[in-house]
Scaffold this active site. Sequence first.
Site, short mmCIF file in Angstrom:
data_model
loop_
_atom_site.label_atom_id
_atom_site.label_comp_id
_atom_site.label_asym_id
_atom_site.label_seq_id
_atom_site.Cartn_x
_atom_site.Cartn_y
_atom_site.Cartn_z
N GLU A 319 2.07 46.37 24.17
CA GLU A 319 1.82 44.95 24.46
C GLU A 319 1.70 44.16 23.16
O GLU A 319 1.04 44.58 22.21
CB GLU A 319 0.53 44.83 25.27
CG GLU A 319 0.18 43.42 25.68
CD GLU A 319 -1.11 43.35 26.48
OE1 GLU A 319 -1.37 42.30 27.09
OE2 GLU A 319 -1.87 44.34 26.49
N LYS A 384 4.29 38.34 32.24
CA LYS A 384 3.13 38.84 32.98
C LYS A 384 2.69 37.81 34.01
O LYS A 384 2.47 36.64 33.68
CB LYS A 384 1.99 39.16 32.01
CG LYS A 384 0.79 39.83 32.65
CD LYS A 384 -0.25 40.18 31.58
CE LYS A 384 -1.44 40.89 32.19
NZ LYS A 384 -2.47 41.23 31.17
N CYS A 437 -0.31 45.82 30.78
CA CYS A 437 -1.74 46.06 30.71
C CYS A 437 -2.43 46.06 32.07
O CYS A 437 -2.26 46.95 32.88
CB CYS A 437 -2.37 45.04 29.75
SG CYS A 437 -4.10 45.38 29.32
#
Length: 560
Positions: A319, A384, A437
């Site tokens: 990430e 995301k 994540c």
Amino acid sequence: MRARSGNCASGPPLSPRLLAKPRSSGLDSFFSRLSGLLAGSAEKLRALKGWRRRLAAFLAGLAGALAMAPVYALPLLAVSLSVFVILIDGAKAHARPRASAFAAGWFWGFGYFLAGVYWMAFSFFVQADQFAWMAPFAMTGMPAFLALFTGVAALVSVPFEKTGWARIALFAAIFAMVEYLRGHILTGLPWNLAGQALAGSAAGSQTAAWYGAYGLSLVAIFLAMAPAAGLGPRDKPHALSGLVVMLAGTAVLYAVGAARLALPDPEGDARNIVRIVQPNIPQREKIDWDYWAKNFERQMEHSRGAVPPDAQLYVIWPENGAPLLEEAATALQAIGDDFPENSVLIAGAVRRARGAEGAERWYNSIAVVEETPRGRAVTAHYDKHHLVPVGEYLPFFEFFKSIGLAALTPYQDRGFYAGAGPKTIEAGGTRFSPMICYEAIFPHASYPAGERPGWLVVVTNDAWYGDTSGPRQHLDMARLRSIETGLPMARSANTGISALIDGKGRMLARLALYQAGKIEAPLPPALPPPLYDRFGDWVFFVMLLGFLAPALAAKPSARK
């Protein structure tokens, strides 16, 4: 003729020793004492009042958290949830049973989540000069909020007057339903679901392929509460039968898991190779733009290396591995010069774009870099969509800004914008679905409906949380996503724990926390879609109905 006294038996008189009751064996005596001990302990727990009752609930919650990574003390989950049941039983005798039950449930949850998510506070020490003062509030505030859910579970359980196994089935179903709500309300936080205690091994968590993480939790909760089945206030104590059911059920769970692991897997294509990079960049350096070039080179160092001519290589960076990579022409050129010809880079990134109103927007993203006629370029990206409240965006921005906390989020005032949703991307001849994540903790959200990929990619950065239980618990949840979908997963974490996981949740390779390096291996094959992958949480809901059936005829308690 009168018979003579004492001459009515044909043999000699029996010895008093022979007339005595036969002694029980040592084993019978042990089980009898154990049963009595459990029954007596349950009676004392039910009788607790005031601070002693709240302390018992708090300590039981703390013990339950130790069943999760990295301790995996599974017997403590049984102790913890059995105490939870007995404290609810005791509340029914109080003047205000609902309030008493809620308090016990809340203190249990506060202990459970304090020990389970304490690591969240560590993120405030990365920029300690600005945010360290907030750590105590985060460390206690989040557990206090999450404990409301366990308090509600206890409250809802009070009115039902059931005994024995029906009582355990009811309490387990209510607890599992509240866990499901916790995973969905206010964006959801399904962290440390009870079933996650079984995710420390592939065998223990295999049945999640049928009913998912919530179904696994329902089973785990029922087995953990089983020892309390014969310890109700109106039950005839049969404590050992509950222990037997718990041990037998757990053995069956692991045996079924082992049998599934032993089944043959489909053949994979050894020409598809993944190279998972773990650069081990300290968090203070990772968020400092002055270290951009140094961090880029750290990742390049572990990305170089030839592969067979007929191989397709996928290099995966964690990430935020390369913020604004799409705008960095020099970096893209370096990738083109150093990467093998048949290679794809899947890199955690940050990208910016203009919104409809013309304002600049920032996204926590994944960039896919492939060879094009004009050299290496970003050919696809994923943004995301399930953002972390406060950490990545401020839900009540104007309020936080007014008290000087707008700096909590990165990249301009409001933080990141959310992407459109899950995505499946085709690159290098395969189709994968990326997650960033926090997104990997949510069941049945790994890829878009009807677009099943061949594998999953997770990029994450757990460096915020140090050498705590957080990164280890996070890895367990990633394992469950592979089991639920039957899809292999390549997981790249900045400081660890990076792993290559197959479709049955087996860790084929991993890099420990704070170990710089790479994992290089053939991509495991995808399995046929498991039951959960096809039907999602509907299987869990059917299980809930089965557990709730014994309670449907229960009459509510007369006491309010």
